[in-house]
Design an enzyme around this catalytic site. Structure first.
Site, PDB file in Angstrom:
ATOM      1  N   TYR B  17       0.863  -1.182   0.000  1.00  0.00           N
ATOM      2  CA  TYR B  17       0.000   0.000   0.000  1.00  0.00           C
ATOM      3  C   TYR B  17       0.897   1.228   0.000  1.00  0.00           C
ATOM      4  CZ  TYR B  17      -3.739   3.108   1.748  1.00  0.00           C
ATOM      5  OH  TYR B  17      -4.660   4.112   1.928  1.00  0.00           O
ATOM      6  N   TYR B 171     -12.160  -4.978   7.145  1.00  0.00           N
ATOM      7  CA  TYR B 171     -10.883  -4.500   7.698  1.00  0.00           C
ATOM      8  C   TYR B 171     -11.079  -3.361   8.705  1.00  0.00           C
ATOM      9  CZ  TYR B 171      -6.308  -2.444   8.132  1.00  0.00           C
ATOM     10  OH  TYR B 171      -5.148  -1.948   8.672  1.00  0.00           O
ATOM     11  N   HIS B 172     -11.798  -2.341   8.274  1.00  0.00           N
ATOM     12  CA  HIS B 172     -11.914  -1.140   9.089  1.00  0.00           C
ATOM     13  C   HIS B 172     -12.844  -1.345  10.263  1.00  0.00           C
ATOM     14  CE1 HIS B 172     -10.793  -0.233   4.982  1.00  0.00           C
ATOM     15  NE2 HIS B 172      -9.990   0.669   5.501  1.00  0.00           N
ATOM     16  N   LYS B 540     -11.230  17.195  15.376  1.00  0.00           N
ATOM     17  CA  LYS B 540     -10.199  16.751  14.449  1.00  0.00           C
ATOM     18  C   LYS B 540     -10.054  17.769  13.321  1.00  0.00           C
ATOM     19  CE  LYS B 540      -9.841  12.491  13.205  1.00  0.00           C
ATOM     20  NZ  LYS B 540      -8.505  12.190  13.723  1.00  0.00           N
ATOM     21  N   ASP B 544      -8.454  14.089   7.884  1.00  0.00           N
ATOM     22  CA  ASP B 544      -8.315  12.730   8.398  1.00  0.00           C
ATOM     23  C   ASP B 544      -9.584  12.332   9.144  1.00  0.00           C
ATOM     24  OD1 ASP B 544      -7.552  10.486   9.954  1.00  0.00           O
ATOM     25  OD2 ASP B 544      -6.767  11.848  11.481  1.00  0.00           O
ATOM     26  N   HIS B 546     -10.156   9.287  10.749  1.00  0.00           N
ATOM     27  CA  HIS B 546     -10.046   8.206  11.740  1.00  0.00           C
ATOM     28  C   HIS B 546     -10.416   8.765  13.109  1.00  0.00           C
ATOM     29  CE1 HIS B 546      -7.617   6.613   8.451  1.00  0.00           C
ATOM     30  NE2 HIS B 546      -7.925   5.433   8.921  1.00  0.00           N
TER      31      HIS B 546
END
Lengths: 349, 672
Positions: B17, B171-172, B540, B544, B546
């Site tokens: 990646y 995955y997440h 945040k 981003d 996350h």
């Protein structure tokens, strides 16, 4: 020990009246502050801000309803409508606190739901925790909403409806709006509870659900029309969808119409004066209980005395508070009568 | 021995990646990686590209070229694949909200180079659903997002048949805290939602629907509990086979195969003793290659130093070599499935399937995954599982070597170098990208661009498939931000999920009781001394998305008695400063994981200063290298927390002390 810097209240009042955001924020901090020095400065601040215009300035709106009804997104849609017509808006968004034994903290998530993505100087949002206060609306909301009225065209108080809240909000707002969730048990409970006699405007959100929303609206309309609180007011029931942005303009217009109605009927000033008195009594009672009110001559005497000083309720409040405190001292010397030490008295409504 | 080698299975696709700074720099990296034996490409895009903003948009500041390559228009795409034959490459793109756009640029580039799009093979991640639960690079509301996914599927099945148009991501979910059962359940629910939407669109005739089912692939996570993870993948295979046969009547078993790619767990990688991550990564990979019938089709491994910052080429090479050693040196690929017939494995698989089916039922009862996301149910479950894991680490029930046990270490020669053992992005990369973009805008034909964008807007409004008009936009030189804005105007923007406040109400007291009680006392006493309850702003800045870390801090702070204003993701420094002012907070907490901490934290401090809030303390958390932490402190940030600060209680103690110090009160210090 601490150096909590407190602003000069008279200076601050001038800046607030000029509409300086930093001053508004700092004024709200002061009103929230429970230190003895801050309390007396708060009273001075409110005294400097008050005057005749407090009885007819701006529009104080309470919006309540069950969790999940979409109040925040509806408030957000209303804000866009008000802002596009050039009016400034302040919001006090009240969220519940966790129980004291669980730390009393709060997660205030309304800001994220209400705000628009772009920067806007005509919008001011303050999130508040209700701090487990008896009635559901934090006592701080009252003076804060009055401060905001001096410099914003519209002041919205948004709370989660939990029964008692509606009663409280009716004692603050010029116009009270209940947001219903289509086809929800909450609304049915609400219709049964009799609290329906409080709101001036009803909104059924998520009208995009169609039949369910229309049915709920019809149920509310049937009950609402029976009330006879105020002749000449029609208690509208609006079908709106914050998500689809439908019905918002008409919904906003009902608020304007209600305010004109109050003014034309000569009700606005009286309503506000009555609300102020009710809140002073409530604050005193929350702090000192029925016993404390008795020390000041009893509820009726207090209410009567307040009605005479219509313009300076805040000073009156501080005066009464000091009076009760000194009587308390002479009754029971050692303990200072604060909320914490008299929890049982708060339970007497 | 020699004869058995002939029967070896083909190894999986090996990728890394990667992508950074610019299309040119990334292209050089790709060609080096391919020369080293990598067999496919995995493109990492920067956040402005992922969220549909041009490099010169205010929100893009500090983010251009940081976590991936910036792709603003077809010229960048051309540069990215310079000297790489598109018809022979297998390209995976980690792209979601703007997947239809990046795929259009890829197809447009193929057309421009005279390559038949039918020959293109690769994957667009294009699972926008999980963006609402984790990762956060959504743009549009769920309805239009589902439609974009369906449009890309409907288009590629007919015109780019070797493409995997969507990679349903569990995955997440795992990164957001999901247990294996939750991962199975929510990923399969998402796949059902996607297939149901495609079916309902009516674009595909009934007879061709099995081909659509066949094109659905998955992107899975593998953590340290590798036996259970291996069972999870067998469970995935069995459940998918059953689901596609019964729910979608796919008769051909080949079309019912569970095809998946993997990135092993980055969440569990540690900043302390980072060399241990090498054995973690290898063991996690074992879970997805061990069982032949549940083996991954494509694997990309994180680098050993990802918890510290962006990996360098050498770090990525090391990760690739792990795959090559596993595939070419071991005898793994010589056998049939080595777990078939094991009663232990079979029982575990059955157990996972039973749990997942129950959870799927719960979601279905609520009206499916979209309804369960909108109601906050899924987020609540994930935050709960994540909190559970953090609590186990704090208490020591979950042992992590070098973090909460065996912390003693000799000095590492690996981290001693002058570069801090991470990749540094050239700060000039952003300026370069902006200049190239602005030059591009001047060089194109404006009338073509306007017409192409009008076509896109019309398609969005009428419900016509979005791909043909997007490909026309690509060829006309439309920019990523223009494509994103055109659809924003039609679809609207998604408001962040509100699951977090619902999430906490069901949570029990966290951590050890006496510690929490003591913390609450500190918070309450400090609030009393200052005259009002302690109020914290968590936000945040930047692009981003996350948000897990920020949410955990917000929830924890609330549980110890803070009044927490959670302001969410994608905020400009100006918005954060304004919120801090309006809300009258005692402390501002910033979370930045994209590597843009210097620019963004600095900008927040400047904005606060401009509002006369220079004394308001600011703390920051994120993947922040030690020397950057020192620079941030020099700028005025009061405390910096990184992944090695896993103890939330300690962070809370510190936060209270930061507030005390800034208000003239004595620090209370660490707990006795």
């Amino acid at each position: 020990m601490t150096q909590v810097k407190l602003p000069d209240p008279e200076q601050l009042a001038l800046r607030i009246l000029r509409g300086e955001r930093a001053a508004v924020a700092s004024g709200l901090n002061l009103l929230d502050n429970k230190l003895a020095e801050a309390r007396s400065r708060s009273a001075r601040l409110l005294a400097s801000l008050s005057g005749e215009h407090w009885l007819d300035a701006g529009h104080l709106i309470g919006i309540t309803g069950p969790p999940g009804a979409g109040k925040s997104s509806l408030v957000s849609a209303l804000i866009r409508a008000w802002r596009s017509s050039g009016r400034s808006v302040a919001v006090l968004a009240v969220d519940p606190s966790s129980r004291p034994e669980l730390g009393g903290g709060a997660l205030l998530g309304d800001r994220i739901r209400i705000k628009n993505s772009s920067h806007d100087e005509g919008l001011f949002i303050r999130s508040l925790a209700n701090r487990n206060q008896l009635g559901g609306v934090a006592t701080e909301v009252w003076p804060m909403s009055w401060l905001l009225l001096t410099c914003f065209d519209i002041v919205v108080i948004e709370t989660v409806g939990v029964g008692q809240t509606e009663i409280d909000i009716a004692e603050i707002g010029d116009t009270v709006c209940y947001v219903a969730q289509p086809a929800s048990g909450d609304t049915i409970q609400y219709l049964k509870s009799g609290i329906i006699e409080i709101p001036d405007i009803f909104a059924v959100n998520k009208s995009d659900l169609g039949a369910a929303a229309r049915k709920t609206a019809a149920e509310i309309a049937r009950s609402a029309s029976r009330q006879d609180r105020r002749a000449d007011w029609d208690y509208p029931v609006c079908l709106v969808s914050a998500a689809m942005s439908t019905g918002i303009e008409q919904f906003r217009d009902h608020f304007d119409r209600h305010r004109s109605f109050l003014t034309n009927a000569g009700l606005l000033g009286k309503l506000r004066a009555r609300h102020q008195s009710a809140w002073v009594v409530r604050l005193l009672k929350e702090e000192f209980g029925t016993f404390g009110l008795e020390l000041a001559g009893g509820r009726t005497a207090v209410a009567e005395r307040l009605s005479k000083g219509v313009l300076n309720q805040f000073e009156e409040y501080e005066r009464l508070r000091k009076q009760i405190l000194s009587r308390f001292m002479s009754v029971s010397r050692p303990s200072s009568p604060t909320k914490k030490e008299h929890p049982d008295e708060q339970a007497i409504v | 021995m020699i004869s058995s080698r002939k029967k070896r299975d083909q190894p999986w696709l090996m990728r890394t990646y990667s992508g950074h700074s610019s299309a040119r720099a990334s292209n050089a990296l790709y060609r080096t990686n391919l020369a080293k034996g990598q067999t496919g490409l995995s493109v990492a895009f920067d956040l402005p590209t992922q969220t549909g903003y041009d490099a010169d948009h205010p929100l893009a500041r500090g983010e251009v070229g940081k976590v991936g390559v910036p792709i603003s228009h077809i010229g960048d795409m051309d540069q990215l694949f310079d000297q790489i034959p598109l018809d022979q490459m297998n390209t995976s793109m980690t792209i979601n909200a703007t997947a239809a756009w990046l795929l259009s640029l890829y197809i447009g580039l193929a057309q421009r180079r005279g390559i038949d799009p039918r020959k293109l093979s690769g994957t667009t991640q294009n699972d926008i659903i999980k963006e609402y639960l984790s990762r956060g690079t959504y743009i549009y509301p769920p309805g239009p997002s589902m439609r974009l996914i369906a449009d890309t599927i409907n288009y590629t099945v007919r015109h780019v048949p070797k493409w995997n148009p969507t990679n349903i991501c569990s995955y997440h979910l795992q990164e957001a805290g999901a247990t294996p059962v939750q991962e199975l359940a929510y990923a399969l629910c998402t796949a059902m939602a996607v297939l149901d939407t495609v079916k309902a669109s009516g674009e595909i005739e009934v007879a061709a629907f099995p081909q659509v089912v066949e094109r659905i692939s998955f992107f899975v996570n593998a953590g340290m509990r590798f036996v259970e993870e291996c069972c999870k993948l067998r469970a995935f295979g069995e459940m998918w086979d059953e689901l596609t046969a019964t729910r979608y009547q796919v008769d051909d078993p080949k079309l019912r195969r569970f095809r998946y790619g993997v990135q092993v767990n980055s969440l569990g990688l540690t900043e302390p003793q980072p060399e241990n991550n090498v054995q973690r990564i290898v063991l996690e990979m074992l879970a997805v290659v061990l069982s032949r019938r549940a083996r991954a089709r494509a694997i990309q491994l994180p680098a050993w130093n990802e918890a510290m910052g962006l990996p360098r080429p050498w770090d990525q090479q090391w990760a690739l070599r792990m795959q090559q050693v596993m595939a070419f040196e071991t005898d793994l690929l010589e056998y049939e499935d080595i777990l078939d017939g094991s009663p232990v494995i079979a029982a575990k698989v059955a157990d996972l399937i039973e749990g997942a089916k129950k959870e799927i039922e719960k979601v279905e009862e609520q009206g499916g995954i979209i309804a369960a996301i909108e109601s906050g149910y899924i987020k609540r479950e994930l935050v709960g599982s994540h909190m559970h894991r953090l609590r186990a680490i704090e208490s020591g029930d979950l042992q992590i070597i070098g973090v909460n046990c065996f912390q003693e270490t000799a000095e590492s020669p690996l981290t001693g170098g002058t570069d801090g053992a991470i990749m540094k992005i050239d700060p000039a990369a952003e300026r370069g990208q902006i200049e190239r973009l602005q030059a591009h805008r001047k060089s194109r034909n404006d009338a073509d661009v306007r017409a192409a964008l009008q076509g896109l807007a019309d398609a969005a409004k009428t419900g016509e498939n979005i791909m043909p008009s997007s490909i026309r936009c690509a060829l006309a030189g439309v920019s990523t931000g223009e494509w994103g804005d055109t659809l924003r105007a039609v679809f609207g923007e998604f408001r962040p999920p509100t699951g977090i406040d619902i999430a906490i109400d069901s949570r029990q007291v966290l951590g050890q009781k006496d510690l929490v009680a003591e913390l609450r006392e500190r918070v309450a006493d400090t609030g009393s001394a200052l005259g009002r309850p302690l109020k914290l702003l968590v936000g945040k800045p930047g692009l981003d998305g996350h948000s897990n870390g920020a949410e955990q801090v917000a929830v924890k702070a609330r549980d110890v008695g803070f009044e927490v204003v959670y302001d969410g993701i994608r905020l400009t420094p100006q918005q954060i400063a304004q919120a801090a002012e309006e809300e009258g907070v005692h402390l501002v907490g910033l979370s930045i994981l994209s590597g843009s901490h210097m620019e963004l934290a600095g900008a927040v401090l400047r904005e606060l200063h401009a509002r006369d809030l220079g004394n308001l303390p600011v703390i920051a958390g994120g993947i922040i290298p030690p020397e950057d932490a020192e620079r941030l402190k020099a700028l005025g940030v009061r405390a910096v927390y990184t992944p090695k600060d896993f103890n939330l209680n300690a962070i809370m103690v510190d936060m209270v002390d930061v507030i005390r110090e800034c208000n003239g009160l004595q620090r209370l210090g660490p707990r006795p």
